[in-house]
Write a protein that holds these residues in place. Structure first.
Motif, PDB file in Angstrom:
ATOM      1  N   HIS A 132       0.829  -1.215   0.000  1.00 25.17           N
ATOM      2  CA  HIS A 132       0.000   0.000   0.000  1.00 25.17           C
ATOM      3  C   HIS A 132       0.864   1.265   0.000  1.00 25.17           C
ATOM      4  O   HIS A 132       0.604   2.211   0.744  1.00 25.17           O
ATOM      5  CB  HIS A 132      -0.940  -0.002   1.214  1.00 25.17           C
ATOM      6  CG  HIS A 132      -1.806  -1.220   1.305  1.00 25.17           C
ATOM      7  ND1 HIS A 132      -2.836  -1.465   0.437  1.00 25.17           N
ATOM      8  CD2 HIS A 132      -1.766  -2.282   2.171  1.00 25.17           C
ATOM      9  CE1 HIS A 132      -3.425  -2.628   0.765  1.00 25.17           C
ATOM     10  NE2 HIS A 132      -2.783  -3.141   1.810  1.00 25.17           N
ATOM     11  N   THR A 133       1.879   1.252  -0.855  1.00 26.89           N
ATOM     12  CA  THR A 133       2.789   2.390  -0.915  1.00 26.89           C
ATOM     13  C   THR A 133       2.928   2.862  -2.359  1.00 26.89           C
ATOM     14  O   THR A 133       3.075   2.046  -3.280  1.00 26.89           O
ATOM     15  CB  THR A 133       4.180   2.012  -0.382  1.00 26.89           C
ATOM     16  OG1 THR A 133       4.061   1.595   0.974  1.00 26.89           O
ATOM     17  CG2 THR A 133       5.139   3.189  -0.473  1.00 26.89           C
ATOM     18  N   ALA A 134       2.896   4.184  -2.544  1.00 26.03           N
ATOM     19  CA  ALA A 134       3.128   4.784  -3.851  1.00 26.03           C
ATOM     20  C   ALA A 134       4.427   5.582  -3.800  1.00 26.03           C
ATOM     21  O   ALA A 134       4.605   6.432  -2.925  1.00 26.03           O
ATOM     22  CB  ALA A 134       1.967   5.684  -4.242  1.00 26.03           C
ATOM     23  N   ARG A 181       5.884   6.689 -11.886  1.00 28.50           N
ATOM     24  CA  ARG A 181       5.992   6.205 -10.510  1.00 28.50           C
ATOM     25  C   ARG A 181       5.521   4.756 -10.455  1.00 28.50           C
ATOM     26  O   ARG A 181       4.926   4.227 -11.410  1.00 28.50           O
ATOM     27  CB  ARG A 181       5.149   7.045  -9.556  1.00 28.50           C
ATOM     28  CG  ARG A 181       3.644   6.869  -9.742  1.00 28.50           C
ATOM     29  CD  ARG A 181       2.864   7.601  -8.667  1.00 28.50           C
ATOM     30  NE  ARG A 181       1.426   7.418  -8.843  1.00 28.50           N
ATOM     31  CZ  ARG A 181       0.500   7.929  -8.030  1.00 28.50           C
ATOM     32  NH1 ARG A 181       0.878   8.674  -6.990  1.00 28.50           N
ATOM     33  NH2 ARG A 181      -0.782   7.716  -8.253  1.00 28.50           N
ATOM     34  N   TRP A 183       3.701   1.704  -7.616  1.00 28.52           N
ATOM     35  CA  TRP A 183       2.996   1.529  -6.347  1.00 28.52           C
ATOM     36  C   TRP A 183       2.640   0.059  -6.143  1.00 28.52           C
ATOM     37  O   TRP A 183       2.654  -0.745  -7.080  1.00 28.52           O
ATOM     38  CB  TRP A 183       1.741   2.408  -6.295  1.00 28.52           C
ATOM     39  CG  TRP A 183       0.551   1.882  -7.057  1.00 28.52           C
ATOM     40  CD1 TRP A 183      -0.459   1.102  -6.572  1.00 28.52           C
ATOM     41  CD2 TRP A 183       0.255   2.093  -8.443  1.00 28.52           C
ATOM     42  NE1 TRP A 183      -1.367   0.819  -7.558  1.00 28.52           N
ATOM     43  CE2 TRP A 183      -0.963   1.426  -8.717  1.00 28.52           C
ATOM     44  CE3 TRP A 183       0.884   2.787  -9.479  1.00 28.52           C
ATOM     45  CZ2 TRP A 183      -1.548   1.432  -9.971  1.00 28.52           C
ATOM     46  CZ3 TRP A 183       0.302   2.788 -10.730  1.00 28.52           C
ATOM     47  CH2 TRP A 183      -0.889   2.115 -10.971  1.00 28.52           C
ATOM     48  N   THR A 184       2.343  -0.274  -4.894  1.00 26.23           N
ATOM     49  CA  THR A 184       1.990  -1.645  -4.521  1.00 26.23           C
ATOM     50  C   THR A 184       0.572  -1.687  -3.974  1.00 26.23           C
ATOM     51  O   THR A 184      -0.021  -0.654  -3.634  1.00 26.23           O
ATOM     52  CB  THR A 184       2.962  -2.185  -3.466  1.00 26.23           C
ATOM     53  OG1 THR A 184       2.917  -1.327  -2.317  1.00 26.23           O
ATOM     54  CG2 THR A 184       4.380  -2.234  -3.997  1.00 26.23           C
ATOM     55  N   GLU A 185       0.066  -2.911  -3.815  1.00 26.21           N
ATOM     56  CA  GLU A 185      -1.271  -3.089  -3.242  1.00 26.21           C
ATOM     57  C   GLU A 185      -1.169  -3.877  -1.936  1.00 26.21           C
ATOM     58  O   GLU A 185      -0.608  -3.386  -0.968  1.00 26.21           O
ATOM     59  CB  GLU A 185      -2.185  -3.769  -4.269  1.00 26.21           C
ATOM     60  CG  GLU A 185      -2.470  -2.880  -5.473  1.00 26.21           C
ATOM     61  CD  GLU A 185      -3.400  -3.519  -6.476  1.00 26.21           C
ATOM     62  OE1 GLU A 185      -3.495  -4.774  -6.520  1.00 26.21           O
ATOM     63  OE2 GLU A 185      -4.063  -2.775  -7.232  1.00 26.21           O
TER      64      GLU A 185
END
Length: 209
Positions: A132-134, A181, A183-185
């Motif tokens: 949960h990081t962008a 960029r 990001w993750t989930e």
């Protein structure tokens, strides 16, 4: 075009069109031994005067010419294939390696123009992005490639025109000079990233939103 086969004696005459094979039934049969006594007369139009007998084409010579051409082409193809195979044999890594990436463009289709000028410097980074990081919007000044060790990574360009998802075992050829960029989930992602830059050059530059 019509080709007329004129034999001796004169009563043995037959015609066929150029779409017929030289090895069709017109050239086989009980009079096969008489074919070599024949000559071919080419008639482009029945209303025109036939080509003189002095311009006759030998059937045997035609077949021999085709055989030589086919044989030559086969030898050329075999030589080219052998050269390609020899190139792989000469590479000591060929039998123990699997190509993961070989490209001249980034994942958005933009061609790589050149490497940065200066003293070359290779950099390899291990990057771990939590779940949960962008990542911030950024650019890269040099060609680089990322290998996903575990997890999933989503990447996008800031203009919204390009998006891509990567999973463990996949490779990404990164953008150069284009704002993007990742990001993750639900799960973190671990990457190994290879940069081909020069001394003193940062691997990435932050871009304000």
């Amino acid at each position: 075009m019509v080709i007329e086969k004129v034999c001796h004696p004169p009563d043995e005459v037959s015609t066929f069109t150029t779409t017929d094979s030289l090895l069709s039934d017109n050239w086989t049969g009980p009079h096969l031994d008489k074919i070599w006594l024949c000559r071919l007369k080419i008639i482009c139009n029945p209303s025109l005067r036939p080509i003189p007998a002095t311009s006759s084409i030998s059937f045997k010579g035609t077949v021999l010419s085709l055989f030589i051409r086919c044989t030559t082409l086969g030898l050329i193809l075999c030589f080219c294939a052998t050269q390609g195979f020899a190139g792989e044999v000469d590479n000591p890594e060929a039998t123990v390696s699997t190509p993961l990436l070989q490209t001249d463009h980034s994942w958005d289709g933009a061609a790589y123009k050149s490497y940065p000028a200066g003293q070359p410097q290779l950099t390899v980074l291990r990057i771990v992005v939590p779940a949960h990081t962008a990542l911030p919007w950024h650019t890269h000044p040099m060609p680089n490639a990322a290998y996903v060790l575990s997890g999933s990574l989503h990447v996008e360009s800031k203009d919204g025109l390009h998006k891509k998802s990567l999973h463990a075992g996949e490779v990404l050829s990164e953008m150069v000079g284009t704002v993007h960029r990742g990001w993750t989930e639900e799960s973190p992602v671990e990457l190994i990233v290879f940069y081909a830059g020069v001394k003193g050059m940062p691997t990435a530059a932050h871009v304000d939103q």
